[in-house]
Write a protein that holds these residues in place. Structure first.
Motif, PDB file in Angstrom:
ATOM      1  N   LEU A  65      85.826  83.341  22.235  1.00  0.00           N
ATOM      2  CA  LEU A  65      87.200  82.919  21.957  1.00  0.00           C
ATOM      3  C   LEU A  65      88.202  84.050  22.173  1.00  0.00           C
ATOM      4  O   LEU A  65      89.277  83.836  22.734  1.00  0.00           O
ATOM      5  N   GLU A  71      91.991  83.515  22.401  1.00  0.00           N
ATOM      6  CA  GLU A  71      92.408  82.895  21.135  1.00  0.00           C
ATOM      7  C   GLU A  71      92.761  83.975  20.108  1.00  0.00           C
ATOM      8  O   GLU A  71      92.056  84.967  19.971  1.00  0.00           O
ATOM      9  N   LEU A  77      89.548  81.444  14.609  1.00  0.00           N
ATOM     10  CA  LEU A  77      88.539  82.496  14.732  1.00  0.00           C
ATOM     11  C   LEU A  77      87.666  82.570  13.483  1.00  0.00           C
ATOM     12  O   LEU A  77      86.461  82.817  13.573  1.00  0.00           O
ATOM     13  N   VAL A  80      85.151  79.741  13.753  1.00  0.00           N
ATOM     14  CA  VAL A  80      84.022  79.946  14.669  1.00  0.00           C
ATOM     15  C   VAL A  80      82.965  80.842  14.027  1.00  0.00           C
ATOM     16  O   VAL A  80      81.773  80.666  14.266  1.00  0.00           O
ATOM     17  N   GLU A 141      91.678  72.309  18.130  1.00  0.00           N
ATOM     18  CA  GLU A 141      91.137  73.545  17.555  1.00  0.00           C
ATOM     19  C   GLU A 141      89.642  73.413  17.261  1.00  0.00           C
ATOM     20  O   GLU A 141      88.882  74.357  17.449  1.00  0.00           O
ATOM     21  N   ILE A 144      87.663  73.602  20.611  1.00  0.00           N
ATOM     22  CA  ILE A 144      87.409  74.926  21.193  1.00  0.00           C
ATOM     23  C   ILE A 144      86.389  75.714  20.368  1.00  0.00           C
ATOM     24  O   ILE A 144      85.663  76.549  20.911  1.00  0.00           O
ATOM     25  N   ALA A 148      83.108  77.117  22.240  1.00  0.00           N
ATOM     26  CA  ALA A 148      82.670  78.516  22.122  1.00  0.00           C
ATOM     27  C   ALA A 148      81.244  78.591  21.586  1.00  0.00           C
ATOM     28  O   ALA A 148      80.438  79.409  22.052  1.00  0.00           O
ATOM     29  N   HIS A 183      91.601  72.515  28.507  1.00  0.00           N
ATOM     30  CA  HIS A 183      91.265  73.892  28.111  1.00  0.00           C
ATOM     31  C   HIS A 183      90.813  74.642  29.368  1.00  0.00           C
ATOM     32  O   HIS A 183      89.613  74.745  29.645  1.00  0.00           O
TER      33      HIS A 183
END
Length: 201
Positions: A65, A71, A77, A80, A141, A144, A148, A183
């Motif tokens: 990311l 990102e 973050l 993730v 959100e 992604i 990832a 994306h």
């Protein structure tokens, strides 16, 4: 095809994040450190199927990311780093919300597969397919975060057993690659990845 395997520990990730002027001024490193610490506590001594500490997978997804997709949003973050704690540890969505707020908890909840313990192989695969289809309706959100996560899982697909490689390749093309629409960085990465492993088609 770029791989994201340079951050093996949080200390390595933090040093690179703090030392990179392009990101150090936009990232909330202390907040990420809190999420990384919580993930490490919750996952404990868990390892990946390859035998490496679980935290390495989480840091790979973080690296995807930050270094790949660019990102910088703290909640994304943090999510993730925490994306597997509800699925694979004793942590609950409420635990995540209490520590990191409702948005992080929502993103983690979206990417958490429903429990399938006690079900047969076919039932588990059907449940996973339903979960992946449901993700098409997730907020961008959450998508992604999932993208990832899967980059980390497939970037070294050739290290997995051959039968798993073919099944996971097909699953990724069917369910994950369509999520890259809108994306561009992920669309480009997965295009290169699908060619790299085209022999699995």
């Amino acid at each position: 095809m770029e791989t994201f395997i340079s951050w093996r520990t949080w200390d390595e990730a933090r040093a690179e994040l703090e030392g990179d002027p392009a990101v150090s001024g936009t990232l909330d490193v202390p907040a990420l450190e809190k999420a990384a610490g919580a993930a490490q506590r919750w996952h404990g001594d868990q390892t990946r199927p390859t035998g490496v500490p679980y935290v390495e997978h989480l840091l790979e997804a973080l690296e995807v990311l930050v270094r790949g997709a660019g990102e910088t949003r703290t909640e994304v973050l943090s999510a993730v780093l925490l994306h597997d704690v509800v699925e694979d540890t004793d942590a609950t969505v409420n635990d995540v919300e209490a520590a990191f707020g409702p948005l992080v908890a929502e993103l983690v909840d979206w990417v958490t597969k429903p429990p399938t313990s006690g079900q047969g192989r076919q039932a588990k695969r059907a449940a996973k397919s339903a979960y992946l289809r449901r993700l098409r309706d997730a907020p961008p959100e959450a998508i992604i975060v999932k993208l990832a996560d899967r980059v980390s899982n497939v970037q070294r697909l050739d290290q997995m057993p051959p039968d798993f490689q073919r099944r996971y390749y097909a699953e990724t093309l069917t369910y994950i690659v369509p999520m890259t629409e809108g994306h561009p960085w992920f669309a480009s990465w997965y295009a290169g990845w699908s060619e790299r492993f085209a022999h699995l088609r």
